[in-house]
Design an enzyme around this catalytic site. Structure first.
Site, PDB file in Angstrom:
ATOM      1  N   HIS A  84       0.929  -1.214  -0.009  1.00 35.66           N
ATOM      2  CA  HIS A  84      -0.066  -0.058   0.124  1.00 35.66           C
ATOM      3  C   HIS A  84       1.021   1.329   0.032  1.00 35.66           C
ATOM      4  O   HIS A  84       1.818   1.465   0.806  1.00 35.66           O
ATOM      5  CB  HIS A  84      -0.831   0.022   1.030  1.00 35.66           C
ATOM      6  CG  HIS A  84      -1.648   1.316   1.278  1.00 35.66           C
ATOM      7  ND1 HIS A  84      -2.949   1.458   0.750  1.00 35.66           N
ATOM      8  CD2 HIS A  84      -1.494   2.389   1.654  1.00 35.66           C
ATOM      9  CE1 HIS A  84      -3.346   2.583   0.719  1.00 35.66           C
ATOM     10  NE2 HIS A  84      -2.444   3.341   1.534  1.00 35.66           N
ATOM     11  N   ASP A 163     -15.429   1.950   7.131  1.00 33.87           N
ATOM     12  CA  ASP A 163     -14.218   3.066   6.658  1.00 33.87           C
ATOM     13  C   ASP A 163     -14.836   3.764   5.718  1.00 33.87           C
ATOM     14  O   ASP A 163     -14.503   4.941   5.359  1.00 33.87           O
ATOM     15  CB  ASP A 163     -12.977   2.042   6.483  1.00 33.87           C
ATOM     16  CG  ASP A 163     -12.140   3.282   5.911  1.00 33.87           C
ATOM     17  OD1 ASP A 163     -11.479   4.155   6.674  1.00 33.87           O
ATOM     18  OD2 ASP A 163     -11.686   3.169   4.676  1.00 33.87           O
ATOM     19  N   ARG A 170     -14.713  12.205   6.834  1.00 36.08           N
ATOM     20  CA  ARG A 170     -13.737  12.985   7.064  1.00 36.08           C
ATOM     21  C   ARG A 170     -13.034  13.928   5.976  1.00 36.08           C
ATOM     22  O   ARG A 170     -12.829  14.974   6.325  1.00 36.08           O
ATOM     23  CB  ARG A 170     -12.726  11.670   7.409  1.00 36.08           C
ATOM     24  CG  ARG A 170     -12.891  11.237   8.812  1.00 36.08           C
ATOM     25  CD  ARG A 170     -11.884  10.034   8.839  1.00 36.08           C
ATOM     26  NE  ARG A 170     -10.354  10.226   8.919  1.00 36.08           N
ATOM     27  CZ  ARG A 170      -9.635   9.528   8.114  1.00 36.08           C
ATOM     28  NH1 ARG A 170      -9.970   8.272   7.639  1.00 36.08           N
ATOM     29  NH2 ARG A 170      -8.348   9.943   7.859  1.00 36.08           N
ATOM     30  N   SER A 185      -8.009   3.502   8.933  1.00 42.04           N
ATOM     31  CA  SER A 185      -8.534   3.588   7.816  1.00 42.04           C
ATOM     32  C   SER A 185      -7.788   2.715   6.795  1.00 42.04           C
ATOM     33  O   SER A 185      -8.438   1.674   6.313  1.00 42.04           O
ATOM     34  CB  SER A 185      -8.685   4.715   7.075  1.00 42.04           C
ATOM     35  OG  SER A 185      -9.052   4.828   5.745  1.00 42.04           O
ATOM     36  N   LYS A 189      -8.727  -1.845   5.827  1.00 43.89           N
ATOM     37  CA  LYS A 189      -9.104  -2.320   4.736  1.00 43.89           C
ATOM     38  C   LYS A 189      -7.818  -3.500   4.062  1.00 43.89           C
ATOM     39  O   LYS A 189      -8.416  -4.389   3.701  1.00 43.89           O
ATOM     40  CB  LYS A 189      -8.852  -1.098   3.418  1.00 43.89           C
ATOM     41  CG  LYS A 189     -10.207  -0.498   3.488  1.00 43.89           C
ATOM     42  CD  LYS A 189     -10.148   0.722   2.592  1.00 43.89           C
ATOM     43  CE  LYS A 189      -9.129   1.893   3.357  1.00 43.89           C
ATOM     44  NZ  LYS A 189      -9.499   3.270   2.889  1.00 43.89           N
TER      45      LYS A 189
HETATM   46  N1  URA Z   1      -6.185   6.572   2.658  1.00 49.57           N
HETATM   47  C1  URA Z   1      -7.186   5.979   3.265  1.00 49.57           C
HETATM   48  O1  URA Z   1      -7.401   4.938   2.777  1.00 49.57           O
HETATM   49  N2  URA Z   1      -7.329   6.337   4.463  1.00 49.57           N
HETATM   50  C2  URA Z   1      -7.138   7.470   4.935  1.00 49.57           C
HETATM   51  O2  URA Z   1      -7.685   7.887   5.915  1.00 49.57           O
HETATM   52  C3  URA Z   1      -6.290   8.349   4.126  1.00 49.57           C
HETATM   53  C4  URA Z   1      -5.786   7.676   3.118  1.00 49.57           C
END
Ligand code: URA
Length: 425
Positions: A84, A163, A170, A185, A189
């Site tokens: 990621h 999320d 957010r 967050s 995932k």
């Molecule tokens: N990427 C995400 O998936 N979540 C966040 O809060 C910020 C960047």
């Protein structure tokens, strides 16, 4: 035990610790609509201002994972590893990386997103390949992982729905920039996705989410701890993002550059980061006897790319689309290119049409910025430095505005390392 949203908000507003019960309840109730958006945004702001400790962040992450499905790749015949990136300008690394790691015997289940703002989204890039589709069922994903070894597809709605709802909230309430919320967050995932190993590329610099090294380090350490505690072998690299990666920022432009890397060429920084992340992913998955650089040279990573694209309906031999309108930006002096600001180039690519302002906006496959020189290169006055690509020439003025102070030419340049640090548990 019953809870009340206002009590939970007051606890965090007054710098208290949220209990496990409060966290489980508020995430579940928010996902179901029993806690209102204005209450959750108030809690998110209290968390942004007052933080959460390691236990609270871990519980928050677990509650978001529990809001949806959890995938399981245990039946696959090979180990899994994913990557990621926190997002940067010209960050196309997933494209060569996933097939490269698959070519080394480790499966890559990469659930990706679309871009928002100045950083591009991996799915937007791949959708510039004629026929390629991002949506796969869980069964299709599993089959492709077994047959090809790499999948890059859209995350389904079933994965961490809490999320999805909270991130959208957010985004419109000024509460994205809270390290506990960013870490939970991203990791909710990735843990729900079911990967066995995870390598995080945490970007630092003007073109990154985290402009400051200390913040990037805290984010990386928090995410590595969350992954490790959840049983996922997790490592992070802190990498430089003050200059765009490679020589392109834009959708089809970045696919073309990725294919060059898979063909054994391409820009040195893209190759270096692809190989560094592949090495980490392989090691985290228990494979230490293969040098991934050799798989870029011998064509096996390219074979995996072709099979990965074809398996999702794409034609790996199709011509990529090209912008009908181009505008060249030339050097205004002779000397060493000392600055080429990543954020400015990212905003220019976005204004040219490569990115979106709202999540429902379309993106242009052809728009973007092509770089003809990188910091450290000697340049001559009048020499082309950038080519702007767009569907429509009226986009050039706004893109040029964002580039007004992005380029500096002087008599020296101090190089900075691409990989700044490595964070482990
Ligand atoms: N990427 C995400 O998936 N979540 C966040 O809060 C910020 C960047």
């Amino acid at each position: 035990m019953s809870f009340d949203a206002v009590d939970v908000i007051r606890t965090k507003r007054d710098k208290g610790e949220l209990s496990d019960g409060q966290i489980d309840w508020v995430i579940d109730a928010y996902t179901k609509g029993a806690v209102a958006d204005e209450q959750m945004s108030s809690l998110a702001m209290a968390i942004l201002l007052n933080g959460m400790n390691r236990r609270e962040i871990a519980r928050w992450t677990a509650a978001m994972i529990a809001s949806g499905e959890r995938m399981d790749f245990a039946k696959l015949s090979r180990p899994t590893a994913d990557k990621h990136s926190t997002g940067g300008v010209g960050d196309k690394i997933t494209l060569p990386l996933a097939p490269l790691v698959a070519a080394c015997g480790v499966a890559v289940p990469q659930l990706s997103g679309r871009g928002l703002g100045h950083t591009g989204g991996t799915l937007d890039k791949l959708e510039s390949i004629p026929g390629w589709r991002a949506a796969l069922s869980n069964d299709e994903m599993m089959r492709q992982l077994e047959d090809v070894g790499a999948v890059i597809c859209a995350a389904g709605d079933g994965l961490a729905p809490a999320d999805k709802k909270l991130y959208a909230l957010r985004d419109v309430t000024g509460t994205v920039e809270a390290i506990p919320l960013i870490a939970s967050s991203i990791m909710s995932k990735k843990i729900a996705e079911g990967t066995g190993a995870l390598v995080l590329d945490v970007k630092v610099g003007t073109g990154a989410f985290m402009k400051d090294l200390a913040d990037a380090r805290e984010l990386a350490e928090t995410m590595v701890a969350l992954g490790t505690d959840a049983g996922v072998k997790t490592v992070a690299l802190l990498t430089e993002m003050s200059v765009p990666l490679g020589l392109t920022a834009g959708n089809a432009l970045e696919v073309r550059e990725s294919v060059e890397v898979l063909a054994g060429g391409g820009p040195a920084d893209v190759i270096e980061l692809t190989v560094a992340l592949a090495t980490e992913m392989l090691a985290a998955a228990g494979v230490t006897d293969i040098d991934p650089a050799t798989k870029l040279q011998d064509g096996t990573a390219m074979d995996a790319w072709r099979r990965m694209i074809a398996a999702q309906g794409g034609d790996p031999d199709a011509e990529l689309p090209v912008a009908p309108e181009q505008h060249v930006v030339k050097a205004t002096a002779t000397g060493v290119l000392s600055t080429l600001d990543a954020l400015a180039v990212g905003v220019a690519a976005w204004r040219l049409g490569a990115g979106r302002a709202r999540k429902e906006d379309p993106v242009s496959p052809v728009a973007g910025v092509e770089l003809h020189a990188k910091p450290g290169d000697q340049v001559a006055e009048g020499q082309p430095l950038l080519t702007l690509h767009a569907d429509d020439a009226t986009r050039f003025d706004r893109a040029l505005e964002s580039l007004a102070n992005a380029i500096e030419i002087s008599d020296s340049y101090t190089p900075t390392p691409l990989v700044i640090d490595r964070i482990t548990a």
